[in-house]
Design a protein around this motif. Structure first.
Motif, PDB file in Angstrom:
ATOM      1  N   MET A   1       9.312   2.693  -3.644  1.00 13.17           N
ATOM      2  CA  MET A   1       8.058   1.991  -3.879  1.00 13.17           C
ATOM      3  C   MET A   1       8.227   0.489  -3.685  1.00 13.17           C
ATOM      4  N   GLY A   2       9.384  -0.060  -4.077  1.00 15.42           N
ATOM      5  CA  GLY A   2       9.624  -1.494  -3.949  1.00 15.42           C
ATOM      6  C   GLY A   2       9.640  -1.977  -2.509  1.00 15.42           C
ATOM      7  N   GLY A   3      10.067  -1.097  -1.592  1.00 15.16           N
ATOM      8  CA  GLY A   3      10.116  -1.464  -0.183  1.00 15.16           C
ATOM      9  C   GLY A   3       8.734  -1.727   0.403  1.00 15.16           C
ATOM     10  N   LYS A   4       7.747  -1.036  -0.120  1.00 21.59           N
ATOM     11  CA  LYS A   4       6.379  -1.240   0.372  1.00 21.59           C
ATOM     12  C   LYS A   4       5.896  -2.648   0.045  1.00 21.59           C
ATOM     13  N   TRP A   5       6.245  -3.128  -1.139  1.00 19.77           N
ATOM     14  CA  TRP A   5       5.825  -4.482  -1.537  1.00 19.77           C
ATOM     15  C   TRP A   5       6.493  -5.536  -0.666  1.00 19.77           C
TER      16      TRP A   5
END
Length: 51
Positions: A1-5
């Motif tokens: 999920m952090g990669g999307k940000w």
């Protein structure tokens, strides 16, 4: 999920220079010349990577 940000942040940071480069490209094409990318003329920092 952090990669999307990270991707969203990168897109937001690159939005202004990308639009500037696209407009320059379209202007050169409209003038009937073969487009040439010149980062210095567009005010893009750290342009030594592109030379």
């Amino acid at each position: 999920m952090g990669g999307k940000w990270i991707n969203i942040i990168a897109i937001l940071l690159l939005q202004k220079p990308a639009i500037k480069v696209l407009k320059d490209y379209e202007d050169q094409k409209a003038m009937g010349i073969d487009p040439v990318f010149d980062p210095e003329e567009l005010g893009i920092k750290n342009r030594s990577v592109w030379k």
